[in-house]
Design a protein around this motif. Structure first.
Motif, short mmCIF file in Angstrom:
data_model
loop_
_atom_site.label_atom_id
_atom_site.label_comp_id
_atom_site.label_asym_id
_atom_site.label_seq_id
_atom_site.Cartn_x
_atom_site.Cartn_y
_atom_site.Cartn_z
N ILE A 156 -2.06 1.04 3.55
CA ILE A 156 -2.38 -0.45 3.56
C ILE A 156 -2.55 -0.54 2.20
O ILE A 156 -2.36 -1.60 1.27
CB ILE A 156 -3.56 -0.93 4.30
CG1 ILE A 156 -3.11 -1.16 6.01
CG2 ILE A 156 -4.05 -2.28 3.84
CD1 ILE A 156 -2.22 -2.09 6.19
N ILE A 157 -3.45 0.35 1.25
CA ILE A 157 -3.86 0.16 0.25
C ILE A 157 -2.78 0.48 -1.01
O ILE A 157 -2.71 -0.09 -1.81
CB ILE A 157 -5.16 1.16 -0.04
CG1 ILE A 157 -6.55 0.69 0.73
CG2 ILE A 157 -5.50 1.38 -1.55
CD1 ILE A 157 -7.77 1.59 0.70
N GLY A 158 -1.95 1.54 -0.56
CA GLY A 158 -0.82 1.79 -1.33
C GLY A 158 -1.11 2.64 -2.64
O GLY A 158 -2.41 2.85 -2.96
N ARG A 159 -0.20 2.86 -3.40
CA ARG A 159 -0.60 3.62 -4.61
C ARG A 159 -1.26 2.94 -5.60
O ARG A 159 -0.70 1.80 -6.01
CB ARG A 159 0.97 3.98 -5.29
CG ARG A 159 1.68 5.33 -4.67
CD ARG A 159 2.99 5.48 -5.55
NE ARG A 159 2.30 6.20 -6.54
CZ ARG A 159 3.07 7.30 -7.30
NH1 ARG A 159 4.22 7.61 -6.86
NH2 ARG A 159 2.56 8.19 -7.98
N LYS A 160 -2.34 3.45 -5.92
CA LYS A 160 -3.44 2.70 -6.97
C LYS A 160 -3.77 1.41 -6.41
O LYS A 160 -3.88 0.51 -7.34
CB LYS A 160 -2.72 2.96 -8.31
CG LYS A 160 -2.33 4.24 -8.84
CD LYS A 160 -2.01 4.17 -10.47
CE LYS A 160 -1.88 5.51 -11.11
NZ LYS A 160 -0.84 5.38 -12.10
N GLY A 161 -3.56 1.03 -5.18
CA GLY A 161 -3.92 -0.13 -4.82
C GLY A 161 -3.06 -1.27 -4.70
O GLY A 161 -3.26 -2.35 -4.64
N SER A 162 -1.69 -0.82 -5.04
CA SER A 162 -0.86 -1.98 -5.33
C SER A 162 -0.27 -2.69 -4.13
O SER A 162 -0.05 -3.77 -4.18
CB SER A 162 0.57 -1.21 -5.78
OG SER A 162 1.18 -0.24 -4.83
N ARG A 163 -0.32 -2.10 -2.80
CA ARG A 163 -0.11 -2.84 -1.65
C ARG A 163 -1.01 -3.76 -1.38
O ARG A 163 -0.78 -4.90 -0.96
CB ARG A 163 0.09 -1.84 -0.52
CG ARG A 163 1.40 -1.91 0.31
CD ARG A 163 1.89 -1.64 1.52
NE ARG A 163 2.28 -2.74 2.29
CZ ARG A 163 1.54 -3.48 3.06
NH1 ARG A 163 0.29 -3.04 3.26
NH2 ARG A 163 1.95 -4.50 3.69
N LEU A 164 -2.39 -3.18 -1.46
CA LEU A 164 -3.30 -4.21 -1.12
C LEU A 164 -3.54 -5.62 -2.05
O LEU A 164 -3.72 -6.59 -1.58
CB LEU A 164 -4.79 -3.56 -1.15
CG LEU A 164 -5.83 -4.28 -0.72
CD1 LEU A 164 -5.78 -4.67 0.85
CD2 LEU A 164 -7.23 -3.32 -0.96
N ALA A 165 -3.14 -5.28 -3.68
CA ALA A 165 -2.81 -6.23 -4.29
C ALA A 165 -1.92 -6.90 -3.81
O ALA A 165 -2.00 -8.33 -3.84
CB ALA A 165 -2.71 -5.86 -5.83
N ASP A 166 -0.84 -6.78 -3.47
CA ASP A 166 0.16 -7.85 -2.94
C ASP A 166 -0.07 -8.55 -1.57
O ASP A 166 0.10 -9.78 -1.71
CB ASP A 166 1.38 -6.77 -2.47
CG ASP A 166 2.42 -6.23 -3.86
OD1 ASP A 166 2.07 -6.86 -4.74
OD2 ASP A 166 3.17 -5.58 -3.47
N VAL A 167 -0.82 -7.76 -0.63
CA VAL A 167 -1.33 -8.34 0.35
C VAL A 167 -2.45 -9.48 -0.22
O VAL A 167 -2.36 -10.57 0.49
CB VAL A 167 -1.96 -7.61 1.37
CG1 VAL A 167 -2.82 -8.18 2.60
CG2 VAL A 167 -0.98 -6.55 2.10
#
Ligand SMILES: Nc1nc2c(ncn2[C@@H]2O[C@H](COP(=O)(O)OP(=O)(O)O)[C@@H](O)[C@H]2O)c(=O)[nH]1
Ligand SMILES: [Mg+2]
Length: 297
Positions: free
Chosen positions: A246-257
């Motif tokens: 859910i968090i993704g690489r360096k928070g990238s997925r969470l930022a998208d969410v």
């Protein structure tokens, strides 16, 4: 005596046949989140449709599943209760796929709810050919003897939705509106925000992960001296490995969410939104009565 009609309708059918999309299209506003993932709908969400001749309350449910967890069992119980209470049950099958054993089983199961009038809907006509629609109408019509109506429609192009509303209203008992004319759902603002975040989190995840995601809201508050609303929310998953996804690489997925969710929340609260998202692990929450209680199931 009353010159208006009002009552409750719910849609049944296999996952992905378009029940939640149809709920939103009838209400004219997004009250139920939708996705192509199973178990997207986890609550009985009531959407309110006001018509000149009365009011329809559309109850969108998760649908009956083979329960694999305690959550699954609770959702099935919820659906049973809704089906036992509503005035009309509308069976949905998509024009784009042949009627199969799953559809047949659901259509037959409606005999368990003798109180409700039954109608059949052929959904997604925008994505089907005329021949497919005609074929589906014949197949669906033969599933039961007691359809009060069989209607082809599209929730995406709004085709035949007025026909559906009129037909449903005609099947309702006489009575006054059940909800104020200016509300579209009885969901709270916090519940709606949680669902928008869950929909954003479902985007692009696969396999078991959609089932494992829950969302809770800690607070929704206007920020003093600014045109901004602060939303503090948690995305709950069942395992550390899921948290990493859910968090993704360096928070990238969470930022998208977060970005996707914010775009949905802002029109709802009417201000810009600062969204603080935390990802937390609640081990096996779908099987744990205490955790389920905490999450509102
Ligand atoms: N082309 C088309 N797609 C639809 C229509 N209604 C729903 N869908 C799509 O079908 C998928 C499942 O819809 P959803 O409403 O979540 O189905 P549910 O599981 O029955 O509630 C989503 O990807 C929708 O965008 C429709 O009328 N036409
Ligand atoms: Mg749904």
């Amino acid at each position: 005596m009353s010159d208006t009609r009002s009552g409750f309708v719910t849609f049944v059918g296999r996952p992905n046949v378009g029940k939640s999309t149809l709920t939103n299209a009838l209400v004219g506003e997004k009250v139920a989140i939708t996705s192509d993932k199973p178990q997207t709908t986890r609550r009985a969400i009531r959407g309110i449709v006001n018509r000149p001749g009365g009011q329809l309350v559309v109850v969108d449910t998760p649908g009956i599943h083979r329960p694999r967890t305690l959550l699954g069992q609770r959702l099935n119980d919820l659906v049973e209760q809704v089906l036992g209470d509503v005035d009309v049950i509308a069976f949905c099958a998509p024009a784009t796929e042949k009627v199969g054993p799953g559809d047949r089983r659901i259509a037959e199961s409606l005999s368990g709810y003798p109180r409700a009038k039954k109608v059949a809907l052929v959904t997604k006509t925008d994505a089907a050919t005329r021949d497919q629609i005609a074929e589906r109408l014949v197949e669906v019509d033969s599933l039961r003897e007691d359809w009060a109506a069989v209607i082809p429609l599209s929730a995406v192009t709004n085709d035949q939705l007025d026909v559906l509303s009129d037909e449903l209203l005609a099947l309702m008992p006489e009575g006054p509106a059940l909800y104020d004319a200016d509300i579209t759902t009885d969901e709270t603002l916090e519940d709606r925000i949680a669902e928008i975040i869950r929909e954003a989190a479902l985007h692009g995840v696969r396999d078991e992960l959609p089932h494992s995601i829950a969302v809770t809201i800690d607070d929704v508050a206007p920020r003093e001296g600014s045109d901004l609303t602060d939303v503090w929310a948690n995305i709950i998953v069942e395992r550390d490995s899921q948290k990493a996804i859910i968090i993704g690489r360096k928070g990238s997925r969470l930022a998208d969410v977060g970005a996707r969710a914010r775009a949905g929340i802002e029109p709802l609260v009417g201000t810009r939104v600062y969204l603080s998202l935390h990802v937390r692990v609640a081990k096996e929450w779908q099987r744990d009565a205490k955790q389920l209680g905490r999450l509102g199931f």
